[in-house]
Every structure is written in structure tokens, then in C-alpha cells.
Design a protein around this motif. Sequence first.
Motif, mmCIF file in Angstrom:
data_model
loop_
_atom_site.group_PDB
_atom_site.id
_atom_site.type_symbol
_atom_site.label_atom_id
_atom_site.label_comp_id
_atom_site.label_asym_id
_atom_site.label_seq_id
_atom_site.Cartn_x
_atom_site.Cartn_y
_atom_site.Cartn_z
ATOM 1 N N ALA A 7 -34.854 -42.416 -44.107
ATOM 2 C CA ALA A 7 -35.816 -41.107 -44.233
ATOM 3 C C ALA A 7 -36.815 -40.815 -46.094
ATOM 4 O O ALA A 7 -37.547 -41.311 -45.782
ATOM 5 C CB ALA A 7 -36.356 -40.837 -43.465
ATOM 6 N N ILE A 8 -36.151 -40.556 -46.190
ATOM 7 C CA ILE A 8 -36.249 -39.986 -47.639
ATOM 8 C C ILE A 8 -36.172 -40.415 -49.134
ATOM 9 O O ILE A 8 -37.258 -39.990 -49.886
ATOM 10 C CB ILE A 8 -34.818 -38.066 -48.013
ATOM 11 N N PRO A 9 -35.116 -40.992 -49.228
ATOM 12 C CA PRO A 9 -35.458 -42.010 -50.076
ATOM 13 C C PRO A 9 -36.795 -42.979 -50.286
ATOM 14 O O PRO A 9 -37.394 -43.214 -51.050
ATOM 15 C CB PRO A 9 -33.881 -42.679 -50.761
ATOM 16 N N ALA A 55 -26.896 -52.191 -32.194
ATOM 17 C CA ALA A 55 -28.628 -51.542 -31.399
ATOM 18 C C ALA A 55 -28.197 -49.957 -32.791
ATOM 19 O O ALA A 55 -29.382 -49.746 -32.995
ATOM 20 C CB ALA A 55 -28.108 -50.789 -29.691
ATOM 21 N N ASN A 56 -27.624 -49.416 -33.050
ATOM 22 C CA ASN A 56 -27.179 -48.262 -33.806
ATOM 23 C C ASN A 56 -28.238 -48.581 -34.925
ATOM 24 O O ASN A 56 -28.834 -48.240 -35.729
ATOM 25 C CB ASN A 56 -25.977 -47.715 -34.086
ATOM 26 N N THR A 57 -27.140 -49.492 -35.631
ATOM 27 C CA THR A 57 -28.516 -49.955 -36.224
ATOM 28 C C THR A 57 -29.857 -50.043 -36.954
ATOM 29 O O THR A 57 -30.219 -49.970 -37.501
ATOM 30 C CB THR A 57 -27.482 -51.235 -37.185
ATOM 31 N N LEU A 58 -29.925 -51.080 -36.068
ATOM 32 C CA LEU A 58 -31.769 -50.798 -35.375
ATOM 33 C C LEU A 58 -32.721 -49.507 -35.646
ATOM 34 O O LEU A 58 -33.147 -49.281 -35.857
ATOM 35 C CB LEU A 58 -31.688 -52.077 -34.515
ATOM 36 N N ALA A 59 -31.227 -48.798 -34.682
ATOM 37 C CA ALA A 59 -32.062 -47.615 -33.932
ATOM 38 C C ALA A 59 -32.710 -46.796 -35.146
ATOM 39 O O ALA A 59 -33.150 -46.210 -36.169
ATOM 40 C CB ALA A 59 -31.528 -46.608 -33.386
ATOM 41 N N PHE A 60 -31.002 -46.226 -35.911
ATOM 42 C CA PHE A 60 -31.196 -45.938 -37.540
ATOM 43 C C PHE A 60 -32.561 -46.173 -38.443
ATOM 44 O O PHE A 60 -33.096 -45.371 -39.057
ATOM 45 C CB PHE A 60 -30.065 -45.836 -38.342
ATOM 46 N N ALA A 61 -32.472 -47.215 -38.550
ATOM 47 C CA ALA A 61 -32.854 -48.065 -39.118
ATOM 48 C C ALA A 61 -34.932 -48.601 -39.409
ATOM 49 O O ALA A 61 -35.943 -47.660 -40.037
ATOM 50 C CB ALA A 61 -32.315 -49.642 -39.795
ATOM 51 N N LEU A 62 -35.383 -48.162 -38.119
ATOM 52 C CA LEU A 62 -36.273 -48.228 -37.373
ATOM 53 C C LEU A 62 -36.644 -46.224 -37.607
ATOM 54 O O LEU A 62 -38.045 -46.267 -37.743
ATOM 55 C CB LEU A 62 -36.650 -48.827 -36.108
ATOM 56 N N GLN A 63 -35.983 -45.884 -37.401
ATOM 57 C CA GLN A 63 -36.656 -44.472 -37.345
ATOM 58 C C GLN A 63 -36.575 -44.124 -38.837
ATOM 59 O O GLN A 63 -37.569 -43.046 -39.249
ATOM 60 C CB GLN A 63 -35.073 -43.188 -36.788
ATOM 61 N N GLY A 64 -35.457 -44.443 -39.216
ATOM 62 C CA GLY A 64 -35.744 -43.319 -40.749
ATOM 63 C C GLY A 64 -36.970 -44.166 -41.229
ATOM 64 O O GLY A 64 -37.396 -43.881 -42.279
ATOM 65 N N VAL A 65 -36.707 -45.700 -41.420
ATOM 66 C CA VAL A 65 -38.339 -46.590 -41.805
ATOM 67 C C VAL A 65 -39.476 -45.986 -41.713
ATOM 68 O O VAL A 65 -40.248 -45.191 -42.125
ATOM 69 C CB VAL A 65 -38.182 -47.913 -42.191
ATOM 70 N N ALA A 66 -39.421 -45.838 -39.813
ATOM 71 C CA ALA A 66 -40.777 -45.073 -39.789
ATOM 72 C C ALA A 66 -40.994 -43.525 -39.798
ATOM 73 O O ALA A 66 -42.078 -43.612 -40.854
ATOM 74 C CB ALA A 66 -40.850 -44.705 -38.159
#
Lengths: 295, 513
Positions: free
Chosen positions: B141-143, B77-88
Motif C-alpha cells: 500500500a505505501i509505495p 488466494a493469499n497472493t490475490l488477497a495481499f494485492a487487492l488489499q494493498g492496492v485498495a
Amino acid sequence: MMFIRKPKATACRLAVAAFVSLFAGLVHAASFTFTAIPDQDESRLTERFGKVAGYLSEQLGVEVTYIPVKSYPAAVTAFRNNQVQLAWFGGLSGVQARKLVPGSEAIAQGAEDTAFKSYVIAHVSTGLSASGGFPEGIAGKSFTFGSKGSTSGRLMPEYYIRSHFNKSPEQIFSRVGFSGDHSRTIALVQAGTYEVGVVNYSVWDDELKQGLVDPAKVRVLWTTPEYPDYQWSIRGDVDATYGQGFKAKVRKALLEMSAPELLQAFPRSAFVPASNSDYAPIESTAVSIGLMDAP
Amino acid sequence: MNLPPLYPFLRSGFRVQRSAQGMLRTCLLFVVLALLCLPWADISVTTRDPWLELSRLGWGLLTPDFGRPGELILALANTLAFALQGVALGVVGGFLLALGYRFALIRRFSAFIRAIHELFWALLFIQLMGLSPLAGVLAIAIPYAGTFAKIYGELFEEVDPSAWQALPSGTGYLSGFFYTLLPQALRPMMIYTSYRLECGIRSSAVLGFIGLPTIGFFLETALKQGLYSEAAALFYALVLVIVTMRWWLQRRLVLFYLIAALVWLPPKVSLDTALVVRFFTEDIVPSPLRSIQGWSDVLPALERFWPWLNQLWQQQMWAGLTHTMILALLALVCTSVITLLWFPLISPLFGGRWRQAGGHVFLVWMRSAPEYLLAFVGLLLWGPSMLPAIVALALHNGAIIAHLVGRYSEGIRLREDAATGINRHFYEVLPRIFRPFMAFTLYRFEIIMRETAMLGILGIPTLGFYIDSAFSEFRFDRALLLLLLTAMLNMLVDGMARSLRQRLHLSSQPESL
């Protein structure tokens, strides 16, 4: 069936609670928070130190949370950012942390940490064996430290090796690596991946006892002189946040910790008083081998 | 996985003659360069007795231990949450940057922010914000914004301009953009974005290696402690999430996922202003310059600065730079070989349906395995040289390019009486796929360069190794200089690959990888 499942479920809940707290509570810690990285067995940290948190909470009368971190630098960073107020550091990481957080203080160390030592170990194929003196024969072999920021796996052995040969490790050995931790160092030297390595003595003794070390493949060549190592460090501003005398209460709770199941988490036999000045030799060693800038 | 259309390669057929020799020369150049690197590359095998550890690892892979579902679900869940927020967040930032992609300054800025690996962004943000959710989200998000800016910007450039030209005069830029440009570019943008989410999940997992509570956190511990059954369970869970993306990632559900991610992991942060100020005014200032109080201190400080810089250059920057370049070049050439060996696995030109299906499964596995994991196994097998890193990069990237080339080959129609077997590979298929193959591989060069960073954290002395050391010694002044050097190197490689692709007429259309 119920009996079998229950402890596991509790453990899971504990882990979940701790991790949610890492990210919800931690951001601004209302509760008193600490972190610890033991010198071996980094698995199930949350379960093992959850018990320590329970004990401290009882003794201090405030909510105490444990958060797991990945490495010494991560522990120092959490300490610096006031995400943890108390930390079980290695000798070097403690010095680094207290330098970054003025006013912080070493308050207790493990009974074993007043006179800690490291072993130089070698794969049998090197033909080297313990001779009492410094093992000259390690020159030219491939060599691994433990983690980059470790006291027993890097700082002190590097100091003794440098002062003996009067050269840097890169000049002495055919290859220098960082295994990441003590258990890995033993595994790598045992596999012959590196011919020589240095390891925390208590991890070695423990793994030897558990049968994880094959004496036919890897053996101890030399024991370093003794030095101070792991200690509890606390931020200077805890009295202001948690009330007068809080630091003294923490120290007392740590020194009085006696239940084997709590001490086993570190693993230490007891905690004894410590002060910043106990670690002055560590700092000067770190400066002398270029790991820290001179103060 | 969906991929954007590959028609530009077909369109550019008439230029084939002119650039075929150029392609050949470029290939030879890379191979010769790699061969020249070989004497300096440390590729020796030093392990004597890896079989005990390897058999434990193999047994672990066969007996995954799912005994701790709470931990596993939490980490996922943490992995997906970071990925989703970061990519968004990366999509939003990248989109805004793409609007100004015509300006060289914005292009350079985008190249700069994507030149720094997300691991290093994370190390920086963790210093500033502690182990907070926002640090992880920003690190992704930045890169990613830099990459999205490039891809979106190039897509906007490629759009057929006739719709815009047909607008009545006096139409504003924004109206023109939203009614003609965006609708045409939207589909490839969405396909690309969904692919990047897959990368984001991998990135998020890898951030665990430095302490964020994603799957990598537990994976690294399990690997380090030799708990291979637990490691296998975590790894299988990660692969499962990535492989099933095409089913769970529905357009309608994206918003729901994003809200769930925000609720699960609110991107909170508590900034200690004094620390932030200290970081920018003291920590990142080269240590010899910190003592400057007035004008009279400047000269003596500079006198100390040059030896300091010189020492840093000789001990770390030069060594890191050469190792990084040698590793990246060798990995690139090995990646190419792997690609040419593996793309037939999924190509309909080389086998029936079952063989293709098997090939797809194999390639998905190979590219879902984080390079870190492959390198870790390689280290066990062969010992601490550059060899495991080269093999890890080649297997991972080779699988990705083989997938793309294999998909491209689906569009090739051979004559009924075309040669079979090895002759078909060399005389019929290879010439037809060589152009896209080169384009993908050159494009991937920059990414391989970036990935050497992560292998540095594993102990291979690339620039990443020295950056990791600087962070673990809390010498942010050194870390910053090393980071800038890394960024410059990556930007240089990016620019070189881009100009090579243009010179060889390898299509300027952005690829999805």
C-alpha cells in the motif's frame, strides 16, 4: 483409487491448516508455536514438521503448531516477535535470536551438532585436490558461500579462510557469492558457475549418497575444524505463559524424541542437551569477522 | 489490457522540430554513458557446465506438476488477497495525497515513499509486526500510494479547467472538485488503477520470496531445490491469473473481491509495544551513538560515529551505489533496444492478424515473468555476473514498453505506397513512434532503478544486496542508512527523468506504466 488419493488429501489439509494458522492463529499465538528450517530440502516443510508438532502436542499437553519460514532471519524475526516460542536455529541465527530476546535459552542440539564441520569443495577444472592441509590454491578463484546467515555455509568457513590468509574473502577470491543454501552451492560448483564453495558436511554426504553429486565434476578439498551448530532455542517467558516447568517439559520432550520419521525431518539421529555457553565460540567468531557488533 | 489515450503526443506535433535534436542528443548521451560504464560492469560468463541444470529446468517447464492443488490455490488466494488489499489501501492513500499534490512537500513525500521498493517496506514491517498480514498489505500500500498520488495528481492537473471556471462564484473547493475535476479524471484514473492491480499481483508474489505466504514463497523454494516442475506449475498459475484479469476484473465485482480478500486474510496484527519502542529508540540508531547517556558521552560517540560511517560508505554504500547505477544504465539501454525490436510484433503496421495475436501472447508472457525468475535462469546460464540482471531487466521492461509503443502505432496511418520491411521500420515508423518511445523509456528508468533492489536480493551487489545483508545481520541502523541512500538515488533519477521529459516536450501526461 480411494487409497491413493487419501494421503495426498490429508497432506493438503495439513498444509492448509498450517498456513491458515500462520495468518490467523499466529498473530497472537494462543497455542505453542515453533519453527524450523532444516539444512537441506526445504520442500514440504509443513508436512514434515506437522508430525513433529503432533508429537510435541502429545508430550506437552498443549496445542502445538508449526509455521514454515523462508530463511534464518525470518525465523529470528518470528522468535523476536513472539510469533514462535521455540525454534530450530542454526548456530549463528540462534546466537542472534538469543541476543535479541533476553532470557531465551538453547535447550537441545542435534547429536551431530556438537561437532559440526564444513567442506571446501571445488570444480575439477581448478585442478585442485585434497592435500590434507588448508587448500592454499583456492586463492584467486571464484567462490560461493551458502546463505548469508548460515553457520556452516558462511560463518565458520569464512573465519578459517580469513585467519589463514589474513585477508577478507573479497580480497582473496576473484568473486564472492552467496548461493542461498547448501544444495544450491553444490549445484553451482558442480556446474562450474563458481570454482570453489563451502558446504555443510551432512548435506554433502547425503547428496553424495543419493547420487546427486557427480564426483567427476566436483570434489572435497578440505574439512574445517569442528564447531557447534544447530540447536533448539526457547523464549524465556514460556514458563510464565504456559505454566511452571514448561521449559523443562519441552526440553525433555525434545531429548526423548526417538521416532526416526520425526528425527528425519531435521535430519538428526537424536537430540542432546545444550546450553547458551556452548555457543560462545560462535558468537565470538561472528564478532571477529564483523558479522555481529561486539556485545 | 486497457490503456489511456495517447492523444497528447499528437497534440504536441508542432514542437517536434525544436526537440528532435534534443531527443537525439539525449539518446546519444545515454548510450555513451552506458558504454563508459561497460569496463566497470561485470558481464563475464563464468558457467562451465550449465546444461544439466538447464535441461532439468526446460523439462520442468514442459512437465508442470499440478499435484498439489491445495497449496497452489492457497498461495494464489493469499497472493490475490495481499494485492487487492494493498492496492485498495494504496488507492485511498494516493487519492488523499493527490488532493494536495500542488504542494511541493506532498510531492516530495510521495516521491520518497514510492522510492523504496515494496520488498524493503516488507522487511521493515516484518521487523515491527512479525509475519503478519498487515505487514504485507502495508508493504504494497505505501509505495503504491506514492505512485497513485503522482498519477492522480498529474491527471487532476491535466483536466480541462473550463468546467471549473464556469462554476458560479462562491462554489466551494470540494464541490468544484467533485463536480468538475473528478468526473473528468475518473476514467483514466480507473484504467490506471486496474493496471496497477496487475503490478500489485506481481509485487504480492514477490513478497513471498522474503517469507509472506504468497506464490513466491513456494516458487522460491521450488527453484532453490531444483523442483522445476513444481516451479513451472506455480509460475503458470501466476501468469494465468494475470492474463485473465481482463475477464475476471469486472467493475461490479471489485467490492466483492475486496470483501472476500478481507475475510480471507484479515489484516490483523499484534504489536509488541516494547519491541516497537526498541526499534525506534535503539535498533535504528547508528550503533556508535547508542551508548549516549548524557552530554559527556556525545563527543566520544561522535568520534566513533565517523569511522563507522566512513567504513559503511567505503564497504557498502559506494559499491552498492555504483553497481546500482551501472546496472540501471545498461539495463535502460538494453531495454530500449529490445523495445525497438519487439514492438513490431504487435503492431498492425508489420503483420497480419495472426502475427499480432502471436506477438501479444509473447509480450504478455515476457512481462508476466517476474524479473526475479528471468534473472534466476540467467544466473544458471551465465553465472553470477551482472549479465543475467541486465538481461532480465531488459526483457521484462522491454516487453512492457514494446506493448505500449505497439499499441501507439495502431493510430498511425501509412500511405498505400509506404516502404515495407526494414525500410518501413526505420524510415516510416521509427520517426513517428520515437517521441512516445522516449517518454515511456525515460518514465521506466525510475522503475528499473527500483527493480535493481530485488536483484540485489538474488546476489548481484546493488544497494539491495547490502540492504538485504543488513537485515539478515539484524543491523537495522545500517539498513536504514542504506535505504535512505536508495530512496535519494531513486528520487534523483525520478526528478531527472521528469525534467528531461519536460525539456524534450515529451508530454507531461502520465502514462500507465
